[in-house]
Scaffold this motif. Structure first.
Motif, PDB file in Angstrom:
ATOM      1  N   THR A   1       0.851  -1.137  -0.045  1.00  0.00           N
ATOM      2  CA  THR A   1       0.045  -0.223   0.026  1.00  0.00           C
ATOM      3  C   THR A   1       0.691   1.195  -0.105  1.00  0.00           C
ATOM      4  N   VAL A   2       0.819   2.142  -1.204  1.00  0.00           N
ATOM      5  CA  VAL A   2       1.324   3.111  -0.960  1.00  0.00           C
ATOM      6  C   VAL A   2       0.784   4.460  -0.583  1.00  0.00           C
ATOM      7  N   VAL A   3       1.185   5.358   0.476  1.00  0.00           N
ATOM      8  CA  VAL A   3       0.651   6.343   0.855  1.00  0.00           C
ATOM      9  C   VAL A   3       1.531   7.394   0.474  1.00  0.00           C
ATOM     10  N   ARG A   4       1.127   8.189  -0.483  1.00  0.00           N
ATOM     11  CA  ARG A   4       1.900   9.562  -0.788  1.00  0.00           C
ATOM     12  C   ARG A   4       1.662  10.656   0.318  1.00  0.00           C
ATOM     13  N   ASP A   5       2.877  11.601   0.215  1.00  0.00           N
ATOM     14  CA  ASP A   5       2.890  12.544   1.197  1.00  0.00           C
ATOM     15  C   ASP A   5       2.197  13.735   0.770  1.00  0.00           C
ATOM     16  N   ARG A   6       1.112  14.139   1.346  1.00  0.00           N
ATOM     17  CA  ARG A   6       0.040  15.101   1.264  1.00  0.00           C
ATOM     18  C   ARG A   6       0.415  16.408   1.877  1.00  0.00           C
ATOM     19  N   GLY A   7       1.602  16.465   2.466  1.00  0.00           N
ATOM     20  CA  GLY A   7       1.884  17.805   3.040  1.00  0.00           C
ATOM     21  C   GLY A   7       2.125  17.766   4.583  1.00  0.00           C
ATOM     22  N   VAL A   8       2.942  18.773   5.192  1.00  0.00           N
ATOM     23  CA  VAL A   8       2.961  18.844   6.605  1.00  0.00           C
ATOM     24  C   VAL A   8       1.795  19.266   7.059  1.00  0.00           C
ATOM     25  N   GLY A   9       1.373  18.722   8.114  1.00  0.00           N
ATOM     26  CA  GLY A   9       0.228  18.927   8.894  1.00  0.00           C
ATOM     27  C   GLY A   9      -1.060  18.208   8.333  1.00  0.00           C
TER      28      GLY A   9
ATOM     29  N   ALA B   1       0.828  -2.021  12.980  1.00  0.00           N
ATOM     30  CA  ALA B   1       1.917  -2.527  12.175  1.00  0.00           C
ATOM     31  C   ALA B   1       3.224  -2.626  13.253  1.00  0.00           C
ATOM     32  N   ALA B   2       4.098  -3.433  12.869  1.00  0.00           N
ATOM     33  CA  ALA B   2       5.069  -4.264  13.537  1.00  0.00           C
ATOM     34  C   ALA B   2       6.259  -3.124  13.614  1.00  0.00           C
ATOM     35  N   GLY B   3       6.669  -2.808  14.655  1.00  0.00           N
ATOM     36  CA  GLY B   3       7.813  -1.786  15.037  1.00  0.00           C
ATOM     37  C   GLY B   3       7.375  -0.378  14.324  1.00  0.00           C
ATOM     38  N   HIS B   4       6.105  -0.043  14.635  1.00  0.00           N
ATOM     39  CA  HIS B   4       5.749   1.329  14.149  1.00  0.00           C
ATOM     40  C   HIS B   4       6.114   2.258  15.483  1.00  0.00           C
ATOM     41  N   ARG B   5       6.614   3.424  14.962  1.00  0.00           N
ATOM     42  CA  ARG B   5       6.773   4.268  16.052  1.00  0.00           C
ATOM     43  C   ARG B   5       5.946   5.662  15.644  1.00  0.00           C
ATOM     44  N   ALA B   6       5.308   6.020  16.530  1.00  0.00           N
ATOM     45  CA  ALA B   6       4.246   7.147  16.317  1.00  0.00           C
ATOM     46  C   ALA B   6       4.997   8.355  16.160  1.00  0.00           C
ATOM     47  N   ALA B   7       4.568   9.273  15.001  1.00  0.00           N
ATOM     48  CA  ALA B   7       5.273  10.207  14.902  1.00  0.00           C
ATOM     49  C   ALA B   7       4.779  11.564  16.076  1.00  0.00           C
ATOM     50  N   GLY B   8       5.753  12.281  16.403  1.00  0.00           N
ATOM     51  CA  GLY B   8       5.386  13.258  17.195  1.00  0.00           C
ATOM     52  C   GLY B   8       6.202  14.285  17.400  1.00  0.00           C
TER      53      GLY B   8
END
Length: 181
Positions: free
Chosen positions: A152-160, A174-181
């Motif tokens: 599954t490809v999720v394109r970057d839609r911009g900051v914020g 997801a295995a090994g996911h680190r939440a963005a923060g």
């Protein structure tokens, strides 16, 4: 004619009969089972298919194997597969039977450790990304390696811009996911 070529010729009628009957039992059993395509198979589906093939083949050609025993074995495998399929709704069963989603690209960054866990090379991933029209990893927010082996490809839609709800659900598991923060 040599024995190895035509030996047991007298059993051909029995082989034809057992093979035909086993085919009908398999057809009926698979028709009653969940509708899934080969591309949607999980490990439990593959294991069931291998077992079914072994049972069909052995029952059809083994002279000491009766149709009844083969049919019972086949029905048992199909029933076990159905039970496990429904049991996967329980998280502990799903964890034991299904692969977890893996994040191969995270905000444009290639996660080579996750590629190795999945048995993929950079060349494998890049070939799939090219087929989906991706020109650069920087275009991507995520590439998820799904439980059934698809990307599954999720394109970057911009900051914020928040991740879509379905993507967030995949990331949570997801295995090994680190939440963005």
């Amino acid at each position: 004619m040599p024995e190895w070529l035509v030996g047991q010729a007298g059993e051909i009628g029995g082989v034809v009969g057992k093979a035909f009957l086993m085919y009908l039992v398999a057809l009926l059993g698979l028709r009653l089972a969940h509708r899934r395509t080969l591309s949607q198979w999980t490990t439990i589906d593959f294991a069931a298919a291998v077992a079914i093939g072994a049972i069909l083949g052995r029952t059809a050609i083994a002279s000491g194997q009766s149709f009844l025993i083969g049919a019972v074995a086949l029905i048992t495998i199909l029933a076990a597969h159905t039970i496990v399929t429904f049991a996967r709704y329980r998280p502990w069963v799903a964890k034991a039977t299904d692969h977890r989603v893996r994040i191969l690209v995270d905000h444009g960054e290639l996660r080579t450790g996750q590629l190795r866990v999945c048995g993929l090379t950079e060349k494998d991933l890049f070939a799939q990304l090219r087929q989906q029209g991706v020109g650069s990893l920087s275009e991507l927010r995520y590439v998820l390696y799904e439980t059934k082996g698809e990307l599954t490809v999720v394109r970057d839609r911009g900051v914020g811009v928040p991740d879509p709800e379905i993507v967030r659900a995949g990331l949570r598991n997801a295995a090994g996911h680190r939440a963005a923060g």
